[in-house]
Design a protein around this motif. Structure first.
Motif, short mmCIF file in Angstrom:
data_model
loop_
_atom_site.label_atom_id
_atom_site.label_comp_id
_atom_site.label_asym_id
_atom_site.label_seq_id
_atom_site.Cartn_x
_atom_site.Cartn_y
_atom_site.Cartn_z
N VAL A 92 0.82 -1.11 -0.06
CA VAL A 92 -0.02 -0.02 0.01
C VAL A 92 0.97 1.18 0.06
O VAL A 92 1.55 1.50 0.85
CB VAL A 92 -0.76 -0.08 1.11
CG1 VAL A 92 -1.52 1.26 1.32
CG2 VAL A 92 -1.54 -1.18 1.29
N PRO A 96 -3.01 7.22 -2.00
CA PRO A 96 -3.90 6.29 -2.54
C PRO A 96 -3.79 6.37 -3.99
O PRO A 96 -3.93 7.52 -4.60
CB PRO A 96 -5.36 6.98 -2.06
CG PRO A 96 -4.90 7.76 -0.83
CD PRO A 96 -3.59 8.52 -1.25
N PRO A 98 -6.13 4.69 -6.45
CA PRO A 98 -7.39 3.78 -6.82
C PRO A 98 -7.24 3.76 -8.59
O PRO A 98 -6.90 4.78 -9.01
CB PRO A 98 -8.47 4.30 -6.64
CG PRO A 98 -8.24 5.58 -6.22
CD PRO A 98 -6.78 5.87 -5.74
N ASN A 106 -12.12 -2.15 -8.93
CA ASN A 106 -10.89 -2.13 -8.20
C ASN A 106 -10.78 -3.12 -7.43
O ASN A 106 -9.52 -3.75 -7.47
CB ASN A 106 -10.96 -0.72 -7.42
CG ASN A 106 -10.46 0.54 -7.84
OD1 ASN A 106 -8.88 0.74 -7.87
ND2 ASN A 106 -11.12 1.21 -8.82
N CYS A 159 -7.67 0.97 -1.42
CA CYS A 159 -6.56 0.27 -1.91
C CYS A 159 -6.03 -0.82 -1.12
O CYS A 159 -5.43 -2.05 -1.47
CB CYS A 159 -5.49 1.24 -2.15
SG CYS A 159 -5.44 2.76 -3.28
N ARG A 162 -8.09 -3.65 -2.07
CA ARG A 162 -7.66 -4.09 -3.42
C ARG A 162 -6.58 -5.16 -3.14
O ARG A 162 -6.67 -6.31 -3.81
CB ARG A 162 -7.40 -3.09 -4.14
CG ARG A 162 -7.03 -3.40 -5.38
CD ARG A 162 -6.88 -2.14 -6.48
NE ARG A 162 -5.52 -1.69 -6.32
CZ ARG A 162 -5.17 -0.17 -6.43
NH1 ARG A 162 -6.12 0.48 -6.95
NH2 ARG A 162 -4.11 0.22 -5.97
#
Length: 253
Positions: A92, A96, A98, A106, A159, A162
């Motif tokens: 991560v 962010p 996305p 996503n 995220c 994801r």
């Protein structure tokens, strides 16, 4: 603590061309723990974090020696499948990022790439991942709207969702809250506490209070060296090295 060792780093050195960025790093990270990496800017924290899933391979002229073992296997051995490594050890980033697609797409992106096609299975994965990332209740009515319409804090949790969708073992977080407001930061911090029951988390942070609040272990980097690593409460109350104390108390950095 008797925790199983998840990651073992031995004699790790890294050069960018002729410039050495990491020197003889030795570190053990127990399973289901949060390890915070602290130290001044440019000391090697993020570089070290990226060695744990071979993200530095993408940089021209990088040379790495030593070993990084995940579950006992050296990820730098020639037979390592880097794609499956990055599925197991996910990242991560600071800001962010996305994808410019729906919230649903996503989260479903990774499972689809890895071959999951059934709608029912994808629905299940998306719901589970968003729940794990503490985002489901906020977005369940707009799953098919663009992820770019979410707030910064929501985007960062997206995220994380994801990442969780591909069922990693280890989460690497590179200053995941530095671009967020205090309330969003708190949500991400709470989230890490819940996630460590299932995952091993390594987080780079410039925020001493954050390291003290959320991590079980803290590692202090300085000029490419790992000065010391210990249980967080001990590091913040009785560090073993004067340089650690100077940094934690704000004398430099």
């Amino acid at each position: 603590m008797g925790q199983t060792e998840k990651i073992k780093v031995e004699r790790l050195n890294l050069h960018y061309g002729t410039n050495q960025a990491l020197y003889d790093i030795e570190m053990n990270i127990p399973e289901n723990s949060i390890c915070a990496l602290i130290g001044p800017s440019g000391c090697g924290k993020s570089t070290f974090l990226r060695t744990l899933n071979r993200m530095n391979d993408l940089i021209e002229g990088v040379k790495i020696t030593g070993e990084v073992k995940v579950d006992g296997r050296n990820i730098y051995s020639p037979d390592t499948d880097v794609v499956s490594l990055r599925k197991r050890v996910g990242m991560v980033f600071q800001r962010p990022n996305p994808f410019p697609m729906s919230i649903f797409d996503n989260v479903a992106y990774g499972p689809r790439i890895h071959g999951t096609k059934k709608k029912a299975v994808l629905n299940e994965i998306v719901e589970r991942s968003l729940k794990q990332a503490a985002l489901w209740d906020e977005v369940k009515d707009r799953l098919h709207k663009s992820a770019l319409g979410l707030s910064g804090g929501q985007q960062q949790r997206l995220c994380i969702a994801r990442l969780l969708a591909v069922e990693p073992d280890v989460l690497l977080m590179d200053e995941p809250t530095s671009a967020l407001d205090p309330i969003s930061t708190l949500k991400v911090e709470e989230l890490t506490q819940n996630l460590k029951e299932r995952y091993t988390i390594i987080i780079v942070t410039h925020n001493m209070q954050q390291a003290a609040r959320i991590s079980d272990y803290t590692s202090f980097f300085l000029n490419g060296y790992l000065v010391e690593t210990d249980k967080t409460d001990k590091m913040f109350t009785a560090p073993g090295d004067q340089r650690t104390e100077d940094y934690i108390t704000g004398r430099f950095g």
